[in-house]
Write an enzyme that holds these catalytic residues in place. Structure first.
Site, short mmCIF file in Angstrom:
data_model
loop_
_atom_site.label_atom_id
_atom_site.label_comp_id
_atom_site.label_asym_id
_atom_site.label_seq_id
_atom_site.Cartn_x
_atom_site.Cartn_y
_atom_site.Cartn_z
N ASP A 109 -41.65 11.20 21.78
CA ASP A 109 -40.96 10.93 20.52
C ASP A 109 -40.61 9.45 20.35
O ASP A 109 -40.45 8.97 19.23
CB ASP A 109 -39.67 11.76 20.44
CG ASP A 109 -39.94 13.20 20.06
OD1 ASP A 109 -41.07 13.48 19.62
OD2 ASP A 109 -39.05 14.03 20.22
N SER A 164 0.83 -1.21 0.00
CA SER A 164 0.00 0.00 0.00
C SER A 164 0.86 1.25 0.00
O SER A 164 0.40 2.32 -0.41
CB SER A 164 -0.93 0.01 1.22
OG SER A 164 -1.78 -1.12 1.21
N LYS A 219 -0.58 -1.50 -7.12
CA LYS A 219 -0.20 -1.92 -5.78
C LYS A 219 1.09 -2.74 -5.85
O LYS A 219 1.24 -3.61 -6.71
CB LYS A 219 -1.32 -2.74 -5.14
CG LYS A 219 -1.24 -2.85 -3.63
CD LYS A 219 -2.58 -3.25 -3.04
CE LYS A 219 -2.55 -3.21 -1.52
NZ LYS A 219 -3.87 -3.45 -0.94
N GLU A 237 -23.18 13.38 11.07
CA GLU A 237 -22.57 13.34 12.39
C GLU A 237 -21.10 12.93 12.37
O GLU A 237 -20.32 13.38 13.22
CB GLU A 237 -23.36 12.40 13.30
CG GLU A 237 -24.72 12.94 13.73
CD GLU A 237 -25.83 12.68 12.73
OE1 GLU A 237 -26.97 13.11 12.98
OE2 GLU A 237 -25.55 12.02 11.70
N HIS A 258 -2.76 2.95 7.13
CA HIS A 258 -1.99 1.71 7.10
C HIS A 258 -0.74 1.84 6.23
O HIS A 258 0.17 1.02 6.32
CB HIS A 258 -2.86 0.54 6.61
CG HIS A 258 -3.49 0.77 5.27
ND1 HIS A 258 -4.58 1.59 5.10
CD2 HIS A 258 -3.20 0.28 4.05
CE1 HIS A 258 -4.93 1.60 3.83
NE2 HIS A 258 -4.11 0.82 3.16
N PHE A 294 -27.86 10.40 18.32
CA PHE A 294 -27.25 10.45 17.00
C PHE A 294 -25.72 10.46 17.06
O PHE A 294 -25.07 10.24 16.04
CB PHE A 294 -27.75 11.67 16.23
CG PHE A 294 -29.25 11.72 16.08
CD1 PHE A 294 -30.01 10.55 16.18
CD2 PHE A 294 -29.90 12.91 15.86
CE1 PHE A 294 -31.38 10.58 16.06
CE2 PHE A 294 -31.29 12.95 15.74
CZ PHE A 294 -32.03 11.78 15.84
N ARG A 300 -30.61 22.18 28.30
CA ARG A 300 -30.19 22.46 26.93
C ARG A 300 -30.22 23.97 26.67
O ARG A 300 -29.41 24.49 25.91
CB ARG A 300 -31.07 21.72 25.92
CG ARG A 300 -32.55 22.08 25.96
CD ARG A 300 -33.29 21.47 24.79
NE ARG A 300 -34.73 21.68 24.88
CZ ARG A 300 -35.54 21.63 23.85
NH1 ARG A 300 -35.05 21.39 22.64
NH2 ARG A 300 -36.84 21.82 24.00
#
Length: 617
Positions: A422, A40, A247, A365, A77, A390, A318
């Site tokens: 909810d 690699s 490679k 996220e 790597h 989340f 909050r």
């Protein structure tokens, strides 16, 4: 602007020689270690030879130069290649490369980490380097306003990760002209061909679709690589160099073979490979250096004036998070990111006051956390918020931030069954366990607005990953403005000798209500607000064990595994004296209902606490 010109033959020969040295050193160090990813590394050696010789503006004698370009190995790597580059620049010695790579107590770990001053972020979990690079580039273009460039080497396998496309999407959205991804398209992953193999046209179309400019090159054509990097430097938006490579390039025994991923060459094979590449060299490369950068602005602006709240008034934590963030905005190093829920997390209060230091990551996220890490690389103090549930999407990024020892502050709102109707998809019920498990993390869960604001202020200078859990509902203010809330501390809200009730966040209020009911029954209950879940106030717990006969009721709006109860039991595990613990937690799968109904059904309401305490006392 660098003048464009055709490379002379002697310059091409010099680049080829350097690329051969990078290949030789990648083989030598991995064979010496008996492990690693030489193939690699071999595929990308030409790319790196051109980059460090002609385009990477870096003062290798001073990694702290704020004008330095950034080089991030998203394909971590390929560390033999990165360390070979460090050796070629004189950053490390040949001895360190050959004798310490992948060895105990070495800086040259199997995958790069910031224990090395030239490494910005830990990589090796694929799909992370480019998203972090986006954060670094955001800082450069929008905050530092410095002309450094961010170069990120990616593997083709990791383009199957959604985080790569989150990164390119945000790079395109923010027009990051200072960001270049270099994709080493060698067509082989760990177990065989990649999804697209050498289909460069599909790569190109995908990159364009995300608002980035593709530059397709032969990854072993030194002149073509040089031209592409020159174009990337002068681009008006983010660029992606798509380099078709082989490679194991340069070693006939292993070139373009699928069964050599992650395997070091045996000594005799390595000797033949080194000879095929022209032997060991001692080339030192001195690439272009950046212009001098102005010093970083002092982080300490005026002292923040934290919000004040009337005792007994009902305020959601909050809301206090948003108020405190806005107050911290007087510090020029504080930046805030949000995942398109800022009206719920209340991070929008900072965005309204300081729009130049507020970055919207939308519902991405992984990129949210990665951008925070990248901003921290540039010296900023980032706060990133979304719903607690989340954050699970970005957990690997949080874990890697811990490995990078990145000082980032996270906030999770809408936690627990307390959020009400909810339902379970929105309820963070695993977050305390997940964040406690991160290396070097701090986990905080305030019960009222005053303590929340104080803890947000404490997080700004907290080392490592810190996490604050906030509450959706409004609850009475318990503390006086100006009270002290040190990380690692707790509060004794009510003294008692018969039993100790331990809560955090919303369950503190349930414990207080239960203590009132127990008092009417003649049971004297102590109440502890364990707002610092990690580190935990062990001394307060020891005092409670001693003073209330080892009778503890721990109450949490969280699944029983790994949260507040686990933290308490772990802290008391080595006690010689007996401890009896009733652990109340959310043990079933919640549905919908009012907050009070939800907590009562889960067995963490005041009535359940009274029963648990009565059974002990």
């Amino acid at each position: 602007m660098e003048a464009e010109r055709t490379l002379r033959d002697e310059e091409l020969a010099g680049l080829a020689d350097l690329a051969a040295q990078l290949r030789v050193d990648s083989i030598r160090c991995s064979t010496r270690a008996g492990s690693g990813h030489p193939t690699s590394s071999l595929s990308a050696a030409d790319l790196l030879a051109v980059l460090v010789s002609r385009h990477l503006r870096y003062d290798w004698s001073y990694s702290g130069n704020r004008a330095n370009d950034h080089l991030i190995f998203s394909k971590g790597h390929a560390s033999p290649l990165l360390y070979a580059v460090f050796r070629a620049t004189g950053a490390i010695s040949e001895q360190e490369l050959l004798e310490t790579y992948r060895q105990a107590n070495s800086r040259l770990q199997g995958h790069p980490t910031p224990v090395l001053p030239w490494v910005d972020t830990a990589t090796g979990s694929l799909g992370q380097g480019l998203p972090v690079g986006v954060g670094v580039a955001l800082a450069g273009q929008y905050l530092d306003k410095l002309p450094f460039h961010v170069w990120v080497l990616c593997g083709d396998s990791e383009t199957a990760e959604g985080s790569i496309w989150e990164a390119l999407d945000k790079a395109g959205h923010y027009g990051l002209r200072n960001l270049t991804a270099i994709v080493d398209v060698n067509r082989f992953g760990q177990r065989g061909p990649t999804e697209l193999e050498w289909d460069l046209d599909t790569y190109r179309r995908r990159v364009e679709a995300f608002g980035c400019h593709p530059l397709v090159v032969d990854g072993h054509d030194l002149a073509a690589i040089d031209e592409a990097f020159g174009q990337a430097r002068q681009a008006t938006g983010p660029t992606v160099v798509l380099a078709r490579t082989v490679k194991g390039k340069g070693v006939p025994e292993i070139e373009n073979r699928p069964d050599w991923h992650g395997k070091a060459l045996e000594a005799d094979q390595a000797e033949r490979a080194v000879q095929a590449l022209g032997g060991v060299r001692q080339i030192r490369v001195a690439g272009p250096r950046p212009a001098a950068a102005p010093p970083a602005p002092a982080p300490a602006g005026q002292q923040p004036e934290l919000p004040r709240y009337e005792k007994g008034a009902k305020v959601a934590t909050r809301n206090a998070y948003g108020d405190a963030l806005r107050a911290l905005g007087v510090r020029p190093d504080v930046v805030v990111l949000d995942g398109e829920v800022s009206d719920s997390t209340r991070a929008d209060k900072f965005g309204e006051a300081y729009p130049d230091r507020f970055f919207e990551m939308f519902i991405a996220e992984q990129q949210l956390i990665a951008a925070a890490v990248g901003l921290r690389v540039r010296g900023y103090r980032p706060f990133a918020a979304t719903f607690a549930a989340f954050l699970s999407r970005a957990y690997d990024f949080i874990r890697m931030a811990g490995i990078s020892r990145a000082d980032i502050a996270l906030a999770g709102s809408h936690a627990g069954v307390e959020i009400g109707p909810d339902g379970p998809s929105q309820m963070g019920l695993e977050d305390l366990a997940a964040l406690r498990a991160v290396h070097g993390s701090t986990v905080l869960y305030p019960s009222d607005a005053v303590s929340c604001a104080a803890l947000v202020a404490a997080m700004v200078d907290c080392e490592g990953v810190s996490y604050l859990r906030t509450t959706r509902g409004k609850y009475p203010v318990l503390y006086d403005n100006g009270d002290d809330f040190p990380i690692g501390g707790s509060k004794l809200l009510r003294d008692g000798t018969d039993v100790t009730l331990i809560g955090a966040g919303v369950t503190v209020h349930n414990c207080l209500a239960a203590a009132d009911e127990l008092a009417r029954e003649g049971i004297d209950a102590r109440v502890i607000d364990l707002y610092s879940v990690k580190p935990i106030d062990r001394q307060r717990l020891l005092d409670a064990v001693r003073d209330t006969g080892g009778r503890l009721v721990v109450v949490e709006d969280h699944y029983p595994q790994g949260g507040l109860g686990s933290a308490v039991l772990e802290a008391l595990a080595d006690l010689a004296e007996p401890v009896r613990v009733n652990h109340l937690a959310v043990r079933g799968l919640p549905g919908s209902g009012t907050p009070v109904q939800q907590m009562d059904r889960a067995g963490i309401g005041a009535h359940a606490i009274v029963g648990a305490a009565r059974a002990l006392a």
